[in-house]
Design a protein around this motif. Structure first.
Motif, PDB file in Angstrom:
ATOM      1  N   VAL A1112       0.837  -1.201   0.000  1.00  0.00           N
ATOM      2  CA  VAL A1112       0.000   0.000   0.000  1.00  0.00           C
ATOM      3  C   VAL A1112       0.871   1.249   0.000  1.00  0.00           C
ATOM      4  O   VAL A1112       0.535   2.260  -0.644  1.00  0.00           O
ATOM      5  CB  VAL A1112      -0.974  -0.019   1.197  1.00  0.00           C
ATOM      6  CG1 VAL A1112      -0.253   0.119   2.513  1.00  0.00           C
ATOM      7  CG2 VAL A1112      -2.019   1.072   1.046  1.00  0.00           C
ATOM      8  N   LEU A1116       0.641   4.057  -2.934  1.00  0.00           N
ATOM      9  CA  LEU A1116       0.352   5.462  -2.649  1.00  0.00           C
ATOM     10  C   LEU A1116       1.498   6.363  -3.118  1.00  0.00           C
ATOM     11  O   LEU A1116       1.242   7.473  -3.628  1.00  0.00           O
ATOM     12  CB  LEU A1116       0.110   5.645  -1.153  1.00  0.00           C
ATOM     13  CG  LEU A1116      -1.173   5.002  -0.609  1.00  0.00           C
ATOM     14  CD1 LEU A1116      -1.270   5.219   0.895  1.00  0.00           C
ATOM     15  CD2 LEU A1116      -2.405   5.576  -1.305  1.00  0.00           C
ATOM     16  N   LEU A1137      -6.035   2.915  -7.963  1.00  0.00           N
ATOM     17  CA  LEU A1137      -6.314   3.103  -6.543  1.00  0.00           C
ATOM     18  C   LEU A1137      -7.799   2.966  -6.249  1.00  0.00           C
ATOM     19  O   LEU A1137      -8.208   2.324  -5.285  1.00  0.00           O
ATOM     20  CB  LEU A1137      -5.800   4.473  -6.098  1.00  0.00           C
ATOM     21  CG  LEU A1137      -6.035   4.837  -4.632  1.00  0.00           C
ATOM     22  CD1 LEU A1137      -5.344   3.835  -3.713  1.00  0.00           C
ATOM     23  CD2 LEU A1137      -5.559   6.252  -4.346  1.00  0.00           C
ATOM     24  N   MET A1141      -9.923   0.216  -3.851  1.00  0.00           N
ATOM     25  CA  MET A1141     -10.828   0.613  -2.771  1.00  0.00           C
ATOM     26  C   MET A1141     -12.220   0.025  -2.961  1.00  0.00           C
ATOM     27  O   MET A1141     -12.881  -0.379  -1.993  1.00  0.00           O
ATOM     28  CB  MET A1141     -10.898   2.139  -2.703  1.00  0.00           C
ATOM     29  CG  MET A1141      -9.639   2.783  -2.175  1.00  0.00           C
ATOM     30  SD  MET A1141      -9.821   4.561  -2.023  1.00  0.00           S
ATOM     31  CE  MET A1141      -8.329   4.958  -1.113  1.00  0.00           C
ATOM     32  N   TYR A1163      -4.811   3.400   4.663  1.00  0.00           N
ATOM     33  CA  TYR A1163      -4.969   4.466   3.676  1.00  0.00           C
ATOM     34  C   TYR A1163      -5.039   5.848   4.307  1.00  0.00           C
ATOM     35  O   TYR A1163      -5.372   6.820   3.637  1.00  0.00           O
ATOM     36  CB  TYR A1163      -6.234   4.217   2.852  1.00  0.00           C
ATOM     37  CG  TYR A1163      -6.122   3.012   1.960  1.00  0.00           C
ATOM     38  CD1 TYR A1163      -5.558   3.100   0.699  1.00  0.00           C
ATOM     39  CD2 TYR A1163      -6.542   1.764   2.390  1.00  0.00           C
ATOM     40  CE1 TYR A1163      -5.426   1.989  -0.114  1.00  0.00           C
ATOM     41  CE2 TYR A1163      -6.421   0.645   1.591  1.00  0.00           C
ATOM     42  CZ  TYR A1163      -5.858   0.763   0.342  1.00  0.00           C
ATOM     43  OH  TYR A1163      -5.737  -0.339  -0.462  1.00  0.00           O
ATOM     44  N   LEU A1166      -3.439   8.785   2.677  1.00  0.00           N
ATOM     45  CA  LEU A1166      -4.116   9.354   1.515  1.00  0.00           C
ATOM     46  C   LEU A1166      -4.608  10.765   1.790  1.00  0.00           C
ATOM     47  O   LEU A1166      -4.763  11.562   0.868  1.00  0.00           O
ATOM     48  CB  LEU A1166      -5.293   8.451   1.122  1.00  0.00           C
ATOM     49  CG  LEU A1166      -6.013   8.763  -0.181  1.00  0.00           C
ATOM     50  CD1 LEU A1166      -5.061   8.716  -1.354  1.00  0.00           C
ATOM     51  CD2 LEU A1166      -7.161   7.786  -0.389  1.00  0.00           C
ATOM     52  N   LEU A1360     -12.133   9.765   5.319  1.00  0.00           N
ATOM     53  CA  LEU A1360     -11.634   8.453   4.906  1.00  0.00           C
ATOM     54  C   LEU A1360     -12.754   7.446   4.783  1.00  0.00           C
ATOM     55  O   LEU A1360     -12.712   6.568   3.933  1.00  0.00           O
ATOM     56  CB  LEU A1360     -10.600   7.955   5.901  1.00  0.00           C
ATOM     57  CG  LEU A1360      -9.873   6.676   5.465  1.00  0.00           C
ATOM     58  CD1 LEU A1360      -9.134   6.936   4.179  1.00  0.00           C
ATOM     59  CD2 LEU A1360      -8.962   6.172   6.537  1.00  0.00           C
ATOM     60  N   THR A1363     -13.934   7.799   1.568  1.00  0.00           N
ATOM     61  CA  THR A1363     -12.963   7.212   0.650  1.00  0.00           C
ATOM     62  C   THR A1363     -13.149   5.720   0.496  1.00  0.00           C
ATOM     63  O   THR A1363     -13.090   5.171  -0.593  1.00  0.00           O
ATOM     64  CB  THR A1363     -11.543   7.492   1.156  1.00  0.00           C
ATOM     65  OG1 THR A1363     -11.369   8.885   1.303  1.00  0.00           O
ATOM     66  CG2 THR A1363     -10.511   6.950   0.207  1.00  0.00           C
ATOM     67  N   LEU A1364     -13.408   5.047   1.587  1.00  0.00           N
ATOM     68  CA  LEU A1364     -13.483   3.591   1.557  1.00  0.00           C
ATOM     69  C   LEU A1364     -14.881   3.073   1.334  1.00  0.00           C
ATOM     70  O   LEU A1364     -15.106   1.886   1.378  1.00  0.00           O
ATOM     71  CB  LEU A1364     -12.933   3.015   2.856  1.00  0.00           C
ATOM     72  CG  LEU A1364     -11.451   3.307   3.086  1.00  0.00           C
ATOM     73  CD1 LEU A1364     -11.030   2.784   4.438  1.00  0.00           C
ATOM     74  CD2 LEU A1364     -10.618   2.698   1.983  1.00  0.00           C
TER      75      LEU A1364
END
Length: 1376
Positions: A1112, A1116, A1137, A1141, A1163, A1166, A1360, A1363-1364
């Protein structure tokens, strides 16, 4: 004002950092506004060039994975989520699958293995008898991208409407009950059957009455189910069911179909039934929804409590436990309904719904017997106008007056080939068949007993033909024969006249009976007919076509070449009208064949699986197809077959002086295994219909009074498993006396010569082509020694006809899966056998034979593909010289490339997956396929070698890497080393070979892509798959190093193609099924986090983070580097990316919140990455940076991350380290210490990685207001932050504006939240006293700023969670 407060906050932070952290690098966070506007114009243009220097990033050495697992064993075992840190046991296993053939019995004879002495025959038999050898990966279904996950989430048609407490407070006076109906409105109505509700009477079908049911809602929200006699619901109902007393609705089909019952509180039951299953399910669903809704409403009232109830009464109820149980049930129902209504955020992403099969590996199936277009030919009747009764008393039926025999076959006029074997049919009436019963005819039964299982059809009338390449110029030809009587013209004359047929019939019948009794075993040509088979090249059958007229057979036009000439004129009526026609009709139909057609036997008379014993009378016989000898039409052999077709063609006897009479010449074919006097014929020739399955001899049709006869017959022979030099065909020629004069007692047969053909020549190879043989007048013992025409040797006992000239012409066709006609392949196996038998055979000679395999015919290579490849792998491990291994690999490269050129690479995949099995590991055989193959591949890839071979190896490297992987799996399992630690499984020499191979492969990928793009791309993808598989078998730290070696070959500023290669490699590797354990999602700090510096180790993109969480971190870093590149390269990186995810979101192994929280920690860097590159994330060229309504459709950052946020709660006293405890999972999110509060997002449905999403769910007016607010404050904020130093690694926190007036209850509308970027690892002291003094004011402002007077729930982790792919809900809590 809010902007001023933010500046004060940042300046306070900066002063603390400068006093306590002397190593803070001085760099400006933001440039001047003029520089920013200039950057905007550059970003908007397509020729934007990053201003950063193209410096190759430092390669970070990964951790020693295996040692880390040992050192942190206690930490890993004690972790609650240890399944995210460890590979599962028994991750792979090897298994043997039983070969499933299409026949009831094995096609290999029982004695074949014992009889076989040739290496090639032995290996072929082993191939057809061996089972499938497969390596199974337990979690293979998780090793692809998100589209290949086993549990796919379908995209809903529309989003569910969420109703929360705050909404219920506002709308409590409105109707919350359901099904979308107004108060008192109809929610469901329809006809149902109502059962008799009197419990004293048993419920029967007659007790059901049809009634019209009406579901209505009353004013208090309860529901009644009324029923009427008709659809007029305005009158009084006949009855009512009060649903507020209903406990449940269940299906009950015991009494009546589609019935269901309503269970009431007083234990009574209402029994209803619908007309269909769908209607029943609809009623049950709606009634259950009503019950749940009513129950929820009741539970809500109980939760709120009754203010007028006495306290003691409430305690009594709680002590009884009923309220507590109901309350718990209500909470469960509420939780379940909410969880069902929620959607994972990436479900809304358009990419999850796109059908993209580019990354999906092809489906691989085992080898199976395949056919072309299959055609069922059914023969019904053959009748001539000349008919009569064949019995003496004339009491029988009227039939043909003599027996006729039909021979069907397919002719390809376009390619001048006969494309099928002969299908012989006997359509004669049983009374007619008895005319030849003394000449070998069996019984009238349908089955005889000398075939496999005793199931050979006696008189087959249905044949299954197969055509690989159908087209309209393929004809079904019927040749009609009869018992030998005389000349063709004389015998056909009665069938060409229609007058006085009775007398003619009696005369013909009399002559026929005499001929049948004397010459019943001899045939003569009589007539022929033809019909087209296909309408077009797609294989559409010409079902409506009929057979042509029955044309008289011309004795001078019997050969296949003459038939092709006749068929060429078949569609020309003017030419066909000149041919003499016989008065008769042949009734034959054609049809398609079902895949599972029953009662079928193969060409070797072996029953197919669905053969029925009692249905054998109508058995179908498969007819052999003569497949074109080209590679694209070939397929690997999967069954044992060993047939030889013999075609006598011509005998030139007009110049012979050895015999007085040689006119009516018959050819008798026999198969013998010795030339001694007492040697017997072998019973291996397939017989005619009505006779035994196998016979010792077969006769060709006889031409009357011909010195130079032509033949068209086909003799089919079942060859022995092992041929030797004494096996030969013996042709005996006889003069057949056709004179029926009873006064003369001439013998029927008079020998007039013999000829023979040995089957093996040139060291044991089967020679199959047209042959011209001399004819001998006598046949002494040992005649095989004088084969070369008229022997010149003295003392020869053979007397040759016509001076030993080649008088007899014949051809043979071999259809065998254990013998090859290819000289190069035969020599190769013969030399391999000699090497096994004696040590004198040198490996230098072997190299010569290996090189000769490059000249092997393409169709032969495909036919024997598994046998050839198995032998090559066997030599690879046994060779002692490196040159042998290299040449073996070169031959494999040639074979693999040929298969790809012909579009047959699926056969290679089937071989590697199901057939290939390395030789068992032993202490004697220390060489392994994987090590020797890796060394040979490296040698071929060296620059000094043949570049054509190296290019082919690159292009088709997947085959060799898959063979490497399977060999590794078998080696570990069979040697037992799979139980050892990873670093002890393989030898150091193999690790070195793999590393050398990777290093040798990389220049070909990074430098040859301009000249050979396909080869480089394929090699890159194959290498990625190989590296991914290595994680399953090898030392994972070593595999990390190979990834580093790969990445070291790329630099910033590479062409786009190389960026595509690199991110394709990362995509494949990161799709490993155990990608999460490979990254070790656990804290690497010392114990509980005590200092904020420790967070830099675990949650910043530092060198330590990239080392500890290697994959990871590498991804990144590479994404961050790609974001400095032009737009198309940025898109490539972002897509990789984002795809990863999405896979995390839908991976059911990590669906729990605890798993998702731990996964999210990987992550966290990020945040800083996105903050640093916020202006590079694909904003439209023409849009200013503040206009977020014009973001590109495939933007990576959601609007909620870029637009200003709603005012939220305040900044607490300090950035307490418990925030990071919550993030890392080491502290409770509900700590007593105040944490940093962040803003509540305008809408939690924004997707960080959403592409093609033009319809934002944010409120448009809010967007416009926020955009204007941000634009108005940007200049002042920028000008005040010019002097602030840039932090080396940054993270963002949402900072709401501080109220400047203590009495101000809430921030004004024009003051918005700002994002402050800071380095958390440097925060070791509290915030300035200036901020601490205002703590009470901040808390008061925060208390008044929330919509419900409380704290906002969404913290800094909310970004986040978006994000996920967290659930979009206003009740969303941080899941980390």
């Amino acid at each position: 004002m809010g902007c001023t407060t933010s500046v004060v906050l940042l300046e306070g932070l900066r002063s603390i950092l400068e006093r306590n952290c002397t190593y803070v690098k001085g760099s400006v966070e933001l440039g001047a506004l003029e520089e920013e506007e200039e950057a905007q114009s550059l970003w908007g243009s397509h020729q934007w060039i990053p201003t950063t220097a193209l410096v190759k990033p430092k390669i970070i050495e990964p951790l020693d994975y295996e040692n880390v697992l040992l050192q942190r064993k206690t930490q890993i075992i004690s972790d609650v989520l240890r399944d995210m840190l460890q590979f599962p046991t028994e991750d792979f296993q090897i298994s043997t699958l039983r070969r499933q053939g299409r026949t009831l019995l094995s096609t290999v004879p029982e004695t074949a293995e014992k009889e076989a002495s040739s290496l090639f025959v032995q290996e072929c038999i082993k191939t057809y008898k061996s089972d499938w050898h497969v390596v199974n990966y337990k979690y293979e279904e998780y090793s692809g991208d998100f589209r290949q996950l086993p549990h796919k989430v379908l995209r809903p048609e529309k989003l569910a409407a969420h109703v929360f407490e705050v909404d219920e407070d506002v709308e409590k006076d409105e109707d919350a009950a359901s099904l979308g109906s107004q108060r008192g409105g109809v929610s469901k109505h329809g006809w149902l059957y109502k059962g008799n509700m009197n419990s004293a009477i048993s419920v029967t079908m007659r007790s059901f009455k049809r009634r019209y049911f009406h579901l209505a809602q009353l004013g208090d929200g309860s529901y009644n189910l009324n029923f009427y006699k008709d659809e007029n619901t305005s009158k009084e109902p006949k009855g009512t069911i009060f649903l507020d007393s209903c406990m449940g609705v269940v299906q009950n089909s015991k009494v009546r179909r589609f019935a269901f019952e309503l269970k009431m509180q007083d234990k009574t039951t209402f029994l209803l039934a619908a007309d269909s299953e769908a209607e029943m399910e609809e009623w049950i669903s709606i009634l259950n929804k009503i019950l749940h809704s009513s129950f929820e409403q009741a539970m809500q009232e109980k939760r709120n409590g009754d203010l007028n109830d006495d306290e003691e009464h409430g305690k009594a109820e709680l002590s009884s436990g009923s309220f507590q149980d109901n309350f718990q049930t209500a909470r469960d129902i509420e939780s379940r309904m909410r969880s069902e209504a929620r959607l994972k955020l990436f479900t809304l992403d358009p990419d999850t719904q796109k059908l993209d099969f580019s990354g999906i590996e092809p489906d691989v199936r085992p080898f199976e017997e395949k056919f072309g277009k299959r055609v069922l030919v059914s023969c019904h009747n053959l009748s001539f106008n000349l008919q009569g009764c064949v019995t003496e008393n004339e009491e029988g039926p009227t039939t043909n007056v003599e027996p006729f025999y039909v021979v069907l076959s397919l002719f390809d006029v376009q390619n001048s080939r006969k494309i099928s074997a002969d299908f012989r049919v006997d359509l004669n009436h049983p009374l007619v068949r008895q005319m030849t019963c003394g000449q070998g005819n069996g019984s009238n039964s349908e089955i005889i007993g000398d075939g496999p299982l005793g199931l050979a059809p006696h008189y087959p009338t249905q044949g299954v033909f197969s055509v690989t390449c159908p087209h309209p110029e393929i004809f079904l030809v019927a040749r009609i024969e009869k018992v030998l009587q005389g000349g063709i013209t004389h015998c056909t004359e009665p069938y060409m006249k229609s007058s006085d047929s009775t007398k003619v019939a009696q005369k013909v019948l009399k002559n026929t009976k005499t001929a049948c009794s004397r010459l019943g075993q001899y045939r003569m040509p009589f007539a022929w007919a033809a019909r087209p088979v296909f309408k077009d090249a797609s294989g559409t059958l010409e079902k409506n076509a009929r057979f042509s007229a029955l044309y008289r057979q011309d004795s001078s036009k019997l050969s296949d070449e003459d038939m092709f000439k006749l068929l060429t004129d078949f569609r020309k009526p003017e030419k066909m009208a000149k041919l003499p026609v016989l008065l008769g009709n042949l009734d034959v139909t054609i049809d398609n064949v079902a895949p599972d057609v029953p009662n079928c036997v193969t060409t070797s008379y072996i029953p197919v699986r669905n053969f029925e014993q009692n249905g054998s009378g109508s058995a179908l016989l498969e007819v052999e197809e003569f497949v074109p000898c080209i590679a694209k039409c070939a397929q690997p052999f999967t069954i044992y077959k060993n047939h030889l077709y013999v075609y006598p063609k011509h005998l030139k006897y007009d110049g012979q002086k050895s015999f007085a009479k040689a006119r009516n010449i018959a050819v008798c074919v026999e198969f013998k295994d010795s030339d001694e006097d007492e040697a017997q014929q072998l019973k291996c020739i397939y017989g005619r219909p009505g006779g035994p399955l196998f016979t010792k001899q077969a006769y060709a049709a006889v031409l009357h009074h011909q010195h130079n006869p032509e033949f068209y017959d086909e003799i089919k022979i079942e060859l022995p498993t092992q041929l030797h030099e004494k096996h030969h065909l013996l042709f005996s020629f006889y003069h057949v006396s056709c004179d029926n004069n009873s006064k003369k007692k001439d013998v029927v047969e008079t020998p007039v010569g013999s000829a023979w053909l040995p089957l093996l020549k040139d060291g044991g190879r089967v020679i199959m082509n047209e042959q011209q043989l001399p004819v001998a007048a006598n046949l002494p013992a040992g005649y095989l020694s004088s084969q070369d025409g008229a022997s010149k040797q003295s003392g020869s006992e053979i007397k040759w006809v016509d001076g030993g000239k080649p008088l007899f012409t014949l051809s043979t066709h071999l259809v065998s899966t254990v013998y090859t006609q290819d000289q190069h392949l035969h020599n190769f196996f013969q030399h391999c056998q000699s090497m096994d038998m004696s040590e004198q055979a040198s490996e230098g000679e072997l190299i010569k034979y290996l090189k000769s395999l490059h000249a092997m015919e393409g169709h032969v290579m495909v036919n024997f593909l598994p046998t050839i490849l198995n032998q090559l792998f066997c030599i690879l491990t046994r060779a002692t010289h490196e040159d042998v291994a290299i040449n073996v690999t070169r031959v494999m490269v040639h074979v693999v490339a040929q298969c790809h050129e012909e579009g047959l690479e699926h056969y290679l995949r089937s071989f590697v997956k199901f057939v290939f099995k390395p030789e068992p590991y032993s202490s004697i055989c220390l060489r392994t396929v994987h090590e020797e193959l890796a060394k040979a591949m490296t040698a071929i890839l060296k620059p000094s070698t043949d570049f054509l071979t190296s290019n082919k190896l690159l292009k088709h490297s997947w085959y060799f890497f898959e063979a490497l992987v399977k060999s590794m799996a078998y080696y570990l399992t069979e040697s037992g080393k799979v139980k050892l630690s990873r670093n002890q499984r393989f030898s150091a020499s193999f690790y070195h070979a793999v590393e050398t191979l990777v290093n040798m492969l990389m220049p070909h990928i990074t430098q040859k892509y301009k000249d050979n793009l396909d080869a480089s791309r394929n090699a890159n993808h194959s290498l990625a798959l190989f590296i991914k598989h290595c994680f399953t078998f090898m030392d994972r730290g070593f595999v990390f190093k190979q990834i580093n070696n790969y990445m070291n070959c790329f630099v910033p500023g590479d062409p786009k193609t190389l960026f595509e290669f690199k991110f394709e490699f990362l995509r494949v590797v990161c799709n490993h099924e155990h990608y999460i354990p490979l990254n070790l999602p656990m804290p690497f700090g010392k114990g509980r986090i005590q200092r904020f510096q420790d967070l830099q180790l675990d949650y910043s993109l530092t060198d330590d983070f990239c080392r500890n969480h290697f994959l990871v971190g590498l991804l990144l870093r590479e994404v961050g580097g790609a974001l400095q590149e032009p737009r198309d390269i940025r898109q490539i990186a972002v897509q990789v990316l984002k795809g990863l995810m999405i896979k995390h979101t839908f991976d059911d192994r990590y669906a729990a919140k605890s798993h998702q929280a731990r996964l999210a920690t990987l992550y966290l860097p990020l945040f800083g990455l996105l903050q640093e590159n916020v202006y590079r994330l694909d904003i439209k060229d023409s849009a200013p940076l503040s206009n977020h309504n014009n973001m590109r459709e495939d933007s990576l950052v959601p609007n909620s991350m870029v637009t200003p946020q709603k005012p939220g709660s305040c900044i607490e006293n300090a950035l307490h380290k418990d925030v990071f405890g919550v993030i890392s999972g080491t502290a409770s999110p509900h700590s007593s210490t105040p944490n940093v509060s962040s803003v509540h997002h305008a809408d939690s449905r924004g997707s960080l990685a959403s592409t093609d999403s033009a319809n934002s769910l944010l409120d448009k007016s809010s967007d416009k207001t926020n955009s204007l607010e941000k634009r108005s404050h940007r200049h002042s904020l920028t000008s005040q932050l010019q002097h602030i130093e840039r932090f080396p690694r940054r993270h963002s926190v949402n900072v709401p504006p501080l109220p400047l007036d203590p009495e101000e209850c809430a921030p004004p509308l024009n003051r918005t939240t700002k994002r402050v970027t800071m380095d958390f690892s440097l925060l070791t002291v509290p915030l300035p006293d200036l901020l601490l003094d205002r703590d009470s004011e901040i808390q008061k402002a925060a208390a008044d700023s929330g919509p419900d007077g409380g704290h906002w729930e969404n913290g800094p982790v909310q970004v986040l969670s978006v994000t996920l792919g967290g659930s979009p809900s206003a009740h969303y809590k941080p899941f980390i």
